[in-house]
Design an enzyme around this catalytic site. Sequence first.
Site, mmCIF file in Angstrom:
data_model
loop_
_atom_site.group_PDB
_atom_site.id
_atom_site.type_symbol
_atom_site.label_atom_id
_atom_site.label_comp_id
_atom_site.label_asym_id
_atom_site.label_seq_id
_atom_site.Cartn_x
_atom_site.Cartn_y
_atom_site.Cartn_z
ATOM 1 N N GLU A 9 59.164 -12.140 16.904
ATOM 2 C CA GLU A 9 60.211 -11.167 17.138
ATOM 3 C C GLU A 9 59.945 -9.775 16.551
ATOM 4 O O GLU A 9 60.443 -8.787 17.080
ATOM 5 C CB GLU A 9 61.534 -11.707 16.582
ATOM 6 C CG GLU A 9 62.087 -12.905 17.326
ATOM 7 C CD GLU A 9 62.419 -12.580 18.769
ATOM 8 O OE1 GLU A 9 63.100 -11.566 19.029
ATOM 9 O OE2 GLU A 9 61.959 -13.334 19.647
ATOM 10 N N SER B 299 104.954 -63.702 17.321
ATOM 11 C CA SER B 299 105.146 -64.424 16.066
ATOM 12 C C SER B 299 104.563 -63.724 14.844
ATOM 13 O O SER B 299 104.790 -64.187 13.717
ATOM 14 C CB SER B 299 104.538 -65.825 16.176
ATOM 15 O OG SER B 299 105.229 -66.584 17.138
#
Length: 773
Positions: free
Chosen positions: A91, A465
């Site tokens: 870069e 139950s």
Amino acid sequence: MKKFFLKNLKILFIAVTLLVTIMLGILLGLILVYQKGFPQIRNLEDINPVLMTTVYDDQNAPIKEFAIEKRIIVKSTEIPASLKKAIIAAEDNQFYSHWGINFRGFVRAVGGVLLRKKWGGGSSITQQLARGLFLTPEFSISRKLQEMLLAIQIEKKYTKDQILTFYCNKIFLGGSIYGIEAAARYYFGKTVKEINLAEAALIAGIVPNPNGIYAVFKRPENVHKRRNYVLLKMLLLKSISDKEYQEALTVKLPEKPSDAGNESLADYFTEDTRKYLEAKYGDNLLYKGGLKVFTTLNGEMQRWAEDALREGLRTLDKRQGWRSSRLFNLPENKLNINKYRLPAWENAKIEPGQIIEGVVLEVSRTRAIVRIAGFAGELRAAEAQWTKKTLTRLLKVGDVALFKILAVDKGKAKLDLGLEQEPEVDGALLAVDNKSGEIKAMVGGYAFQKSKFNRAIQALRQTGSTFKPIIYTAALEHGFSPATIIQDEPFSYIDEWSGELWEPRNHKGDYLGPMTLRRGLEQSRNVVTSRILQDITPQVGVTYAKKFGISSDLKPFMSLGLGAFEVTLQEMVEAFTVFANYGMRVESYFVRSIRDLNNNIIEENFPERKQVIEKETAFIMNYLLQGVVQSGTGWRARVLPAPVGGKTGTSNDFTDAWFIGFTPTLTVGVWVGFDQKKSLGQEQTGSVAAAPIFVKFMENYLAKYPETNKFRIPSGIYMIDIDKYTGKLVSPDCLYPFSEAFLPGTEPLEFCNEEEHQKIFNYYQTETESTDD
């Protein structure tokens, strides 16, 4: 002559451009000093970048990220030298010599534009940083001027190393990936400190266009060339040796994201966490604030829970028979059976236990040959026996069906397969630590992708139950004992609360006459529970349910005792912790603490405990529920190597199946059913449909975390030998001696005798107890 003139014209043009650029630079420097209209740099470290929120499990391992931009900040010391050199080579190779603007690069870029050549970009690393932090990406003369001025200001205030570090944490690197740490994890499955030279060159190389021409997984040829170009530049700049260069060239590119093919973990749990964070802290902090969310979830237990639930649901679904009478067929849709690649094969793991789609290539009565990715699989008729159909009736060439990989021979690229189908039935599992209330595992359904509805915390279902232990608890604190005799025989009356005729029936429509409260619970006798509730009144039943933390709407009707009202799995699991905790109820929670991006604690949660019943009562209920496992409907959990209590539950027409069980350390609840209420099938009770899922999960849990503690007997409890069937003190003639727990003053005073034996149905026959409910 013309060529000579053009060549010299180009040279002259470049020279003039260079001179103008230098003069422009001087001018810009002057403007910087005197101009006040441009943005001014203050403290870059005070600029909060968009950071992802990370969710961690109880071992501080990341399990989920929420982000618009996935970014993890790193320090300069964590960035490898090879990556710094690669970025500079790719870069801005003048980075350490310029003062913010790379004029050589700028001239090259201008010349490239004018001469229509690709000579690279002209922005320095500092300019790119300035643009990313302060400016919009659209190109304009004014924006470029601002970019250059800001770059000079940044260079005046910060060292080169600081600037490069800011840059490394800011750059966009494809998809939703920002910064080098997130990129290293995404592309290579490692931290940035661990990447090698070739990987560093790849990251640096894709910076100009990571979603376009340098998209790693879409344009690998471009990326390969670009990476090698960066390596060459590093060699020419003498950043690496020739040997390092040659070795890096041989490294292969990644073929898929590091997390591709990994099954997501705890989707329902993390979605619940996301909703909580969004509601409390808002979208902005959730997706951009870099929160660290430390949860209670145990990753290992979560995987056991997901596997157990899915296996249990598939097993239950197979009992309903083969449903896929019409499969997607490739030839019928003009697709080649030998060439077409199913989407499910992308990033799929080919290993035993995996369930995956395959294409049928051949089929006979005895076997089918199936193509799965690059493998040839064999399905034998025996592995499809559950369908009760022949293979030729099930499948035809070109069908796309679901298969389970039973064995893999990678050398021969062959698979052994079993036939599967996607379950229609769904379910949920929730595991809570007894002492702390921390949620250790949460599964809200078979597949989060299919339905995001969290059945562990959102679904209101009839409990059947599993609600009975709350009624029995109230009974113990209203004069009953485990040895109290209750008549299991037909009765009916007008429910004074609902005004309806009430005729409770047992599961199989039978009646066993007088029986102890213990046996009534162990065998889940509906009539026994109803008689108890009639005695203590439904209003007391509702009061006790509220004590146990049940906040769902309950009415004081006689049907309350049989679980007719709808409650969430989370409420029931929290209620059952009372039995394991000697009367102490803990409220479940899922977030331990939350830290902001500066590591400050902004939220911290601790266990909330409340004594809701007497510890002696809780122990007796615990002991009774252990009996349900040892002698009653919870018998499937008897194989577990730990003290286990629990209760099955089944609603009318087998619509809902439950099992909630506990050990000294953990309470786990399982619910199974359809979202649209319909029968699971004849006799698909809690014992049949839900308990096996609990057992499978607990087998894994206890293998890793064996229970070293047992339930201790409180000092206020008397353990007395009685006859389990008559409830009287044991005598030499008794057939069922049993050590029972009693509150002082509730123990029996009479010995059992022949007369008492005669009152009990089938007392002298071999003990056979009901095993389903």
